[in-house]
Scaffold this motif. Sequence first.
Motif, PDB file in Angstrom:
ATOM      1  N   GLU A  89       4.058  10.690   5.450  1.00 19.85           N
ATOM      2  CA  GLU A  89       5.241  11.531   5.242  1.00 19.85           C
ATOM      3  C   GLU A  89       4.845  12.992   5.070  1.00 19.85           C
ATOM      4  O   GLU A  89       5.496  13.884   5.611  1.00 19.85           O
ATOM      5  CB  GLU A  89       6.022  11.044   4.021  1.00 19.85           C
ATOM      6  N   ARG A  90       3.784  13.249   4.329  1.00 21.95           N
ATOM      7  CA  ARG A  90       3.335  14.626   4.097  1.00 21.95           C
ATOM      8  C   ARG A  90       2.786  15.284   5.352  1.00 21.95           C
ATOM      9  O   ARG A  90       2.790  16.506   5.467  1.00 21.95           O
ATOM     10  CB  ARG A  90       2.230  14.657   3.049  1.00 21.95           C
ATOM     11  N   ASN A  91       2.271  14.488   6.268  1.00 22.55           N
ATOM     12  CA  ASN A  91       1.614  15.045   7.448  1.00 22.55           C
ATOM     13  C   ASN A  91       2.377  14.808   8.749  1.00 22.55           C
ATOM     14  O   ASN A  91       1.841  15.063   9.828  1.00 22.55           O
ATOM     15  CB  ASN A  91       0.191  14.478   7.549  1.00 22.55           C
ATOM     16  N   GLY A  92       3.616  14.318   8.659  1.00 17.30           N
ATOM     17  CA  GLY A  92       4.424  14.088   9.845  1.00 17.30           C
ATOM     18  C   GLY A  92       3.802  13.096  10.802  1.00 17.30           C
ATOM     19  O   GLY A  92       3.876  13.260  12.019  1.00 17.30           O
ATOM     20  N   ALA A  93       3.160  12.066  10.258  1.00 18.06           N
ATOM     21  CA  ALA A  93       2.475  11.076  11.086  1.00 18.06           C
ATOM     22  C   ALA A  93       3.018   9.689  10.776  1.00 18.06           C
ATOM     23  O   ALA A  93       3.742   9.492   9.803  1.00 18.06           O
ATOM     24  CB  ALA A  93       0.975  11.123  10.803  1.00 18.06           C
ATOM     25  N   THR A  94       2.658   8.724  11.592  1.00 20.12           N
ATOM     26  CA  THR A  94       3.070   7.348  11.327  1.00 20.12           C
ATOM     27  C   THR A  94       2.045   6.694  10.408  1.00 20.12           C
ATOM     28  O   THR A  94       0.872   7.076  10.404  1.00 20.12           O
ATOM     29  CB  THR A  94       3.162   6.531  12.633  1.00 20.12           C
ATOM     30  N   ASP A 127       0.860  -1.189   0.000  1.00 22.81           N
ATOM     31  CA  ASP A 127       0.000   0.000   0.000  1.00 22.81           C
ATOM     32  C   ASP A 127       0.895   1.239   0.000  1.00 22.81           C
ATOM     33  O   ASP A 127       1.707   1.425   0.910  1.00 22.81           O
ATOM     34  CB  ASP A 127      -0.910   0.020   1.230  1.00 22.81           C
ATOM     35  N   LEU A 128       0.733   2.076  -1.002  1.00 20.53           N
ATOM     36  CA  LEU A 128       1.581   3.263  -1.131  1.00 20.53           C
ATOM     37  C   LEU A 128       0.995   4.487  -0.427  1.00 20.53           C
ATOM     38  O   LEU A 128       1.716   5.276   0.161  1.00 20.53           O
ATOM     39  CB  LEU A 128       1.766   3.592  -2.619  1.00 20.53           C
ATOM     40  N   ALA A 129      -0.318   4.649  -0.506  1.00 21.90           N
ATOM     41  CA  ALA A 129      -0.953   5.857   0.009  1.00 21.90           C
ATOM     42  C   ALA A 129      -0.715   6.102   1.503  1.00 21.90           C
ATOM     43  O   ALA A 129      -0.490   7.253   1.892  1.00 21.90           O
ATOM     44  CB  ALA A 129      -2.446   5.847  -0.306  1.00 21.90           C
ATOM     45  N   PRO A 130      -0.735   5.068   2.361  1.00 19.54           N
ATOM     46  CA  PRO A 130      -0.493   5.355   3.784  1.00 19.54           C
ATOM     47  C   PRO A 130       0.867   6.007   4.032  1.00 19.54           C
ATOM     48  O   PRO A 130       0.974   6.962   4.816  1.00 19.54           O
ATOM     49  CB  PRO A 130      -0.566   3.979   4.455  1.00 19.54           C
ATOM     50  N   THR A 131       1.883   5.526   3.352  1.00  8.97           N
ATOM     51  CA  THR A 131       3.221   6.087   3.530  1.00  8.97           C
ATOM     52  C   THR A 131       3.290   7.513   3.009  1.00  8.97           C
ATOM     53  O   THR A 131       3.822   8.406   3.681  1.00  8.97           O
ATOM     54  CB  THR A 131       4.269   5.203   2.824  1.00  8.97           C
ATOM     55  N   LEU A 132       2.742   7.746   1.825  1.00 13.30           N
ATOM     56  CA  LEU A 132       2.760   9.106   1.261  1.00 13.30           C
ATOM     57  C   LEU A 132       2.037  10.087   2.173  1.00 13.30           C
ATOM     58  O   LEU A 132       2.550  11.174   2.453  1.00 13.30           O
ATOM     59  CB  LEU A 132       2.100   9.114  -0.119  1.00 13.30           C
ATOM     60  N   TRP A 133       0.832   9.725   2.627  1.00 10.04           N
ATOM     61  CA  TRP A 133       0.067  10.628   3.476  1.00 10.04           C
ATOM     62  C   TRP A 133       0.804  10.885   4.790  1.00 10.04           C
ATOM     63  O   TRP A 133       0.876  12.020   5.256  1.00 10.04           O
ATOM     64  CB  TRP A 133      -1.333  10.064   3.770  1.00 10.04           C
ATOM     65  N   ILE A 171       0.181   3.501 -10.354  1.00 13.16           N
ATOM     66  CA  ILE A 171      -0.771   3.562  -9.241  1.00 13.16           C
ATOM     67  C   ILE A 171      -0.974   5.018  -8.851  1.00 13.16           C
ATOM     68  O   ILE A 171      -0.006   5.751  -8.636  1.00 13.16           O
ATOM     69  CB  ILE A 171      -0.235   2.777  -8.014  1.00 13.16           C
ATOM     70  N   ARG A 172      -2.232   5.423  -8.747  1.00 17.43           N
ATOM     71  CA  ARG A 172      -2.583   6.767  -8.267  1.00 17.43           C
ATOM     72  C   ARG A 172      -2.914   6.642  -6.770  1.00 17.43           C
ATOM     73  O   ARG A 172      -3.717   5.789  -6.380  1.00 17.43           O
ATOM     74  CB  ARG A 172      -3.772   7.324  -9.037  1.00 17.43           C
ATOM     75  N   CYS A 173      -2.303   7.478  -5.967  1.00 13.28           N
ATOM     76  CA  CYS A 173      -2.478   7.447  -4.510  1.00 13.28           C
ATOM     77  C   CYS A 173      -3.298   8.657  -4.076  1.00 13.28           C
ATOM     78  O   CYS A 173      -2.939   9.801  -4.380  1.00 13.28           O
ATOM     79  CB  CYS A 173      -1.121   7.476  -3.808  1.00 13.28           C
ATOM     80  N   TYR A 174      -4.395   8.401  -3.372  1.00 17.91           N
ATOM     81  CA  TYR A 174      -5.329   9.439  -2.957  1.00 17.91           C
ATOM     82  C   TYR A 174      -5.476   9.482  -1.439  1.00 17.91           C
ATOM     83  O   TYR A 174      -5.346   8.462  -0.765  1.00 17.91           O
ATOM     84  CB  TYR A 174      -6.725   9.168  -3.537  1.00 17.91           C
ATOM     85  N   ALA A 175      -5.814  10.680  -0.937  1.00 17.53           N
ATOM     86  CA  ALA A 175      -6.173  10.875   0.467  1.00 17.53           C
ATOM     87  C   ALA A 175      -7.537  11.569   0.510  1.00 17.53           C
ATOM     88  O   ALA A 175      -7.817  12.463  -0.302  1.00 17.53           O
ATOM     89  CB  ALA A 175      -5.138  11.732   1.172  1.00 17.53           C
ATOM     90  N   ALA A 176      -8.354  11.141   1.456  1.00 18.53           N
ATOM     91  CA  ALA A 176      -9.667  11.778   1.630  1.00 18.53           C
ATOM     92  C   ALA A 176      -9.479  13.211   2.079  1.00 18.53           C
ATOM     93  O   ALA A 176      -8.464  13.571   2.702  1.00 18.53           O
ATOM     94  CB  ALA A 176     -10.476  10.997   2.666  1.00 18.53           C
ATOM     95  N   PRO A 177     -10.450  14.052   1.770  1.00 13.69           N
ATOM     96  CA  PRO A 177     -10.360  15.426   2.261  1.00 13.69           C
ATOM     97  C   PRO A 177     -10.350  15.455   3.794  1.00 13.69           C
ATOM     98  O   PRO A 177     -10.950  14.598   4.423  1.00 13.69           O
ATOM     99  CB  PRO A 177     -11.613  16.100   1.710  1.00 13.69           C
ATOM    100  N   SER A 178      -9.636  16.407   4.337  1.00 11.78           N
ATOM    101  CA  SER A 178      -9.530  16.509   5.810  1.00 11.78           C
ATOM    102  C   SER A 178     -10.811  16.981   6.436  1.00 11.78           C
ATOM    103  O   SER A 178     -11.643  17.583   5.872  1.00 11.78           O
ATOM    104  CB  SER A 178      -8.412  17.451   6.203  1.00 11.78           C
ATOM    105  N   MET A 203      -2.256  12.422  -4.361  1.00 11.79           N
ATOM    106  CA  MET A 203      -0.960  12.719  -3.752  1.00 11.79           C
ATOM    107  C   MET A 203       0.186  12.448  -4.716  1.00 11.79           C
ATOM    108  O   MET A 203       1.173  13.169  -4.719  1.00 11.79           O
ATOM    109  CB  MET A 203      -0.771  11.897  -2.478  1.00 11.79           C
ATOM    110  N   ALA A 204       0.070  11.385  -5.519  1.00 15.75           N
ATOM    111  CA  ALA A 204       1.146  11.031  -6.452  1.00 15.75           C
ATOM    112  C   ALA A 204       0.676   9.901  -7.353  1.00 15.75           C
ATOM    113  O   ALA A 204      -0.267   9.175  -7.024  1.00 15.75           O
ATOM    114  CB  ALA A 204       2.393  10.582  -5.691  1.00 15.75           C
ATOM    115  N   THR A 205       1.368   9.766  -8.475  1.00 11.89           N
ATOM    116  CA  THR A 205       1.222   8.589  -9.331  1.00 11.89           C
ATOM    117  C   THR A 205       2.579   7.918  -9.340  1.00 11.89           C
ATOM    118  O   THR A 205       3.594   8.556  -9.620  1.00 11.89           O
ATOM    119  CB  THR A 205       0.788   8.973 -10.756  1.00 11.89           C
ATOM    120  N   VAL A 206       2.601   6.629  -8.992  1.00 13.03           N
ATOM    121  CA  VAL A 206       3.848   5.897  -8.794  1.00 13.03           C
ATOM    122  C   VAL A 206       3.810   4.617  -9.623  1.00 13.03           C
ATOM    123  O   VAL A 206       2.784   3.942  -9.678  1.00 13.03           O
ATOM    124  CB  VAL A 206       4.027   5.540  -7.291  1.00 13.03           C
ATOM    125  N   GLU A 207       4.918   4.279 -10.248  1.00 20.08           N
ATOM    126  CA  GLU A 207       5.006   3.012 -10.982  1.00 20.08           C
ATOM    127  C   GLU A 207       5.433   1.911 -10.013  1.00 20.08           C
ATOM    128  O   GLU A 207       6.328   2.102  -9.203  1.00 20.08           O
ATOM    129  CB  GLU A 207       6.018   3.132 -12.122  1.00 20.08           C
TER     130      GLU A 207
END
Length: 181
Positions: free
Chosen positions: A91-96, A83-89, A174-181, A159-163
């Motif tokens: 990193e962007r938000n300073g969270a685990t 799963d790519l999106a959890p890591t991207l989100w 793969i397109r990685c998305y985050a829900a609106p805050s 958030m990003a498109t990653v191969e």
Amino acid sequence: MNIDGPGVPDGRPSPWVRQRTDGDAEECVRVLAEVHVRDGYPVNWPDQPGEWLSRGSLLGSWVAELEGGLVGHVGLSQGGEGDLAPTLWSERNGATPGTTAVVSRLFVAPWARGCRTGALLIGRAVEEARRHGLHPVLDVVASDTAAAALYERLGWELMATVERQWSPHQTVAIRCYAAPS
């Protein structure tokens, strides 16, 4: 828990969402097979599709019903390997990565589209993620343009498109998305 749809402008019945039960597995696989034939989702048909629907650390899974039949499915789980999106989100938000929940295994029967079924299923998964204090994210194959359009209509942030190399002979964007805050 049932979530009633807001109605469909042309007067058709509205879908409703409920928690998936063990008795739904066979019908979920049947609908998934229809989606696979029509749309190519999932990209690689699983050897055991019933198990594929329940893979990972499930926080919940739901089905949509319309006119007495099962027409859609969504799952929510903790992020797992690949799963790519959890890591991207995170990193962007300073969270685990443990502060996210992954929306997955979303599909709607081809004949039931246009009734807000996908939006209702996503809404239910987002509601559950937030109830657990988690931020919803998801990964989608870039070639699934209809799914990407749905997420963007609902305000999800790309958030990003990653191969990714899925096998020695298969590279997928793969397109990685985050829900609106």
